[in-house]
Structures are given as C-alpha cells and as structure tokens.
Design a protein around this motif. Sequence first.
Motif, PDB file in Angstrom:
ATOM      1  N   UNK A  57       0.824  -1.211   0.000  1.00  0.00           N
ATOM      2  CA  UNK A  57       0.000   0.000   0.000  1.00  0.00           C
ATOM      3  C   UNK A  57       0.858   1.261   0.000  1.00  0.00           C
ATOM      4  N   UNK A  58       0.628   2.189  -0.931  1.00  0.00           N
ATOM      5  CA  UNK A  58       1.395   3.442  -0.946  1.00  0.00           C
ATOM      6  C   UNK A  58       1.220   4.222   0.354  1.00  0.00           C
ATOM      7  N   UNK A  59       2.321   4.757   0.849  1.00  0.00           N
ATOM      8  CA  UNK A  59       2.292   5.568   2.065  1.00  0.00           C
ATOM      9  C   UNK A  59       2.718   7.005   1.803  1.00  0.00           C
ATOM     10  N   UNK A  60       3.324   7.244   0.641  1.00  0.00           N
ATOM     11  CA  UNK A  60       3.765   8.598   0.276  1.00  0.00           C
ATOM     12  C   UNK A  60       3.478   8.792  -1.202  1.00  0.00           C
ATOM     13  N   UNK A  61       2.387   9.467  -1.508  1.00  0.00           N
ATOM     14  CA  UNK A  61       1.987   9.587  -2.901  1.00  0.00           C
ATOM     15  C   UNK A  61       1.697   8.203  -3.464  1.00  0.00           C
ATOM     16  N   UNK A  62       2.383   7.839  -4.539  1.00  0.00           N
ATOM     17  CA  UNK A  62       2.189   6.532  -5.153  1.00  0.00           C
ATOM     18  C   UNK A  62       3.210   5.512  -4.670  1.00  0.00           C
ATOM     19  N   UNK A  63       4.076   5.900  -3.731  1.00  0.00           N
ATOM     20  CA  UNK A  63       5.173   5.043  -3.298  1.00  0.00           C
ATOM     21  C   UNK A  63       4.854   4.285  -2.011  1.00  0.00           C
ATOM     22  N   UNK A  64       5.328   3.046  -1.957  1.00  0.00           N
ATOM     23  CA  UNK A  64       5.232   2.268  -0.736  1.00  0.00           C
ATOM     24  C   UNK A  64       6.193   2.817   0.312  1.00  0.00           C
ATOM     25  N   UNK A  65       7.336   3.308  -0.146  1.00  0.00           N
ATOM     26  CA  UNK A  65       8.346   3.866   0.764  1.00  0.00           C
ATOM     27  C   UNK A  65       9.017   5.047   0.094  1.00  0.00           C
ATOM     28  N   UNK A  66       9.177   6.149   0.866  1.00  0.00           N
ATOM     29  CA  UNK A  66       9.895   7.324   0.372  1.00  0.00           C
ATOM     30  C   UNK A  66      10.620   7.961   1.538  1.00  0.00           C
ATOM     31  N   UNK A  67      11.789   7.425   1.867  1.00  0.00           N
ATOM     32  CA  UNK A  67      12.558   7.916   2.997  1.00  0.00           C
ATOM     33  C   UNK A  67      13.520   9.015   2.589  1.00  0.00           C
ATOM     34  N   UNK A  68      13.883   9.854   3.557  1.00  0.00           N
ATOM     35  CA  UNK A  68      14.751  10.982   3.246  1.00  0.00           C
ATOM     36  C   UNK A  68      15.899  11.133   4.214  1.00  0.00           C
TER      37      UNK A  68
END
Length: 379
Positions: free
Chosen positions: A291-302
Amino acid sequence: MKKLSLRAMPALAAILLVAMLATGCGSSGNEGPAANRTDSEKLKVGFVYIGPINDAGWTQAHDEARDYLMAELPYVDASDYVENVPENPTEAERVITQLAEQGNKIIFTTSFGYMDPTIKVAKKYPDVTFLHCSGYETAPNVGAYFGRMYQARYLSGLVAGKATETNLIGYVAAMPIPEVIRGINAFTLGVQKVNPDAQVKVVWTNTWVDAAIEKDAALALLDSGADVIAQHQDSASPQQAAEEKGKLGIGYNSDMGKMAPKATMTSPVWNWGPYYVDTVKAIKEGTWQSTPTAGSLTYWGGLKEGTVDLAPYGPMVPEEVKQLVEQEEQLIISGEWDVFTGPIKDQSGNVKVAEGEVLTDDEMLNMNWFVQGVIGSPK
C-alpha cells in the motif's frame, strides 16, 4: 558474490521444486509472499541492475546495500544479481522472470524503466514479492520505493551556490522524468537560497550511464561559462571533466570525491542498506504491505531516515558553508520545513507554490516544470 548469466537455468528451478516438496514448504494463508521459510533455508533475494556494480554510482550504491543486507540478515542469500540489464521491456522481463524461476522470493528491480516489466512478471508469480525502485505502480505483491533525494540535492545546491564565481552552474542530467526534474529544481532552490543571481544550465544526455556522453556534456557546459558542474548521472566523468578544467563539482550517488578529489565538493548519496533490511524482515514476518504511504510510493525515505545524505566535503568547502548546510539539514529533519515550500515560481515567473504552502508528495512525484533560475527545457 555470484553474478548470474543471462541464460535461464531450468535445472536449478527443478532442484528447488524438489527441495520444497521434500521439506514440506507451502504457502500459508495468513502470510505474505516469501514468509513461508524454514529455519534451515536461506531466503533468496535477487537484484536487477541497470549498470555494472563497480560504476561508482547508482548501481554500486545498490550493490553495497545488497552486501549489507546479507551481513545484517544471515538467513538471507542475496548472491543472485544481474548487471547491465537494459531498460528494454523484453530483456528486462526475461531477466526478472529468470530470477523468479531460480527461486528468488524477493526481487528488487532498481531502475525506472523496469517498472512495467516488473508489474507484468509479478502477475505470473504471486508468491514472489517484487520491489521496484523509482517507479509509481504497485500491486499486491509489488512495492514501489525511492528516497527523498531532493532534500540532499537542496543541501548540495547551497554548497554550489556559495562556490560559483561566474553565477552559472552546469547540470548534466539523464532523463527528463519527474525524478530528475525534481532534483534539478531542489538543487536550484538551494543555489538561489544563497546566491539569487546564480542560474543552473541543464543539458540532457538521455542516458543513465555513458561516461563519454556525460563528459562531453560537462565540457560543453564548462565551455559555456559554468564553473561548477552538478549531475544526475551514474559515472564520475562530469566531475573528472570539471577537475581537468580546474573547476568545481557536485557528484551524485556515491562519494565522487574519490574519483575527482580536486573538483568534487560533496555528493548527494544513497544509503539503501537499512531499507533493504527492514523490508526483507517485514516480508519474512508477513507484515509487509504494498500500500502506498507517500503519494504513489510504498516507501519514500529521506534525510530523517538516513536513506539520503551528503558525502564528506572536499577541502575546498569553507567551514561557514558546512555550518549553513548543517542548519538547513536539521530544519528538514525536524519536519519544520521542506524544500518545496512556497513561494516558488516557475521559469516564466508564474507562482507554482504560494507562500506558506508546500507541495504534496503526489505533486512532487509528478513534477514536470522547472523553477525560476533553471536554463533549459524540462522535456
């Protein structure tokens, strides 16, 4: 490390099938793909790479994380990888299928152009979990992951903006897609934060990794008056071009100061290892979801998660610049502020982000316009 050939290995698939039957392995109704392993088995994890593992760039960063994964999780066998796989749908699909047939229960496909082949192959192997880097499509057994590299790009822009004397910074850019456009914009916002008169001139190469083309593009930018070269490319050749001309640069992917020590001031870098470890653990334990958690992404870490960072500074970077970068970095990590906070104008002077507003993840992930201060077309 075991490097796979591009030939299928049906005999190995047969052996794996027999071994599974002998040990009674089967899919559990409550567990996710790849969770049904016995303690005596190694969980096989495969990787698909766009370039060679020693490119000192994008692929090397992923491959170092693959080694980290095996070191951190002894039950993982991540020795299956395929280098230099073109973003040709037919070839990419064949390689991804090969890895699935060879018993890999988790497969990381690490370039944007592998998205459609990954989705296609995943439909044929519902008991395999696929993770695609930098794309935007997901499925029950397909996750999309990336890092907020725009944050590190912004920080490197601060360094570049302070360094330029001609107020023209060259940017050797790979493909005109949102990932690259977003990075150019973030970099330019950093440049103009400290030097409003500076501009960033973009040259597209339309290739992720081609050292000769990248170097030619950098040399053309230097000849046009740029005295700092930044890049969204996999090789260090743009930095080496800057060094040859006695100019400065900002690398990418890994610490390119090792390849061009007299030019490279710092490099926005990737640290995929912790993400790979956490993801494989979650899949094994049956808790992972696509399931996307950031926009269309499953993971988007910074920066906060450590997925992106800056490489060590070169000796030419002043202490006051390092302190400024540290202040801005902490502001981002705290969550008080992020790079695409208004007011922000596009190249034509139109307000794209009003004062006090912040672009959403979806807006950032679909970015197709350049900020004011960029010279060039986003197409």
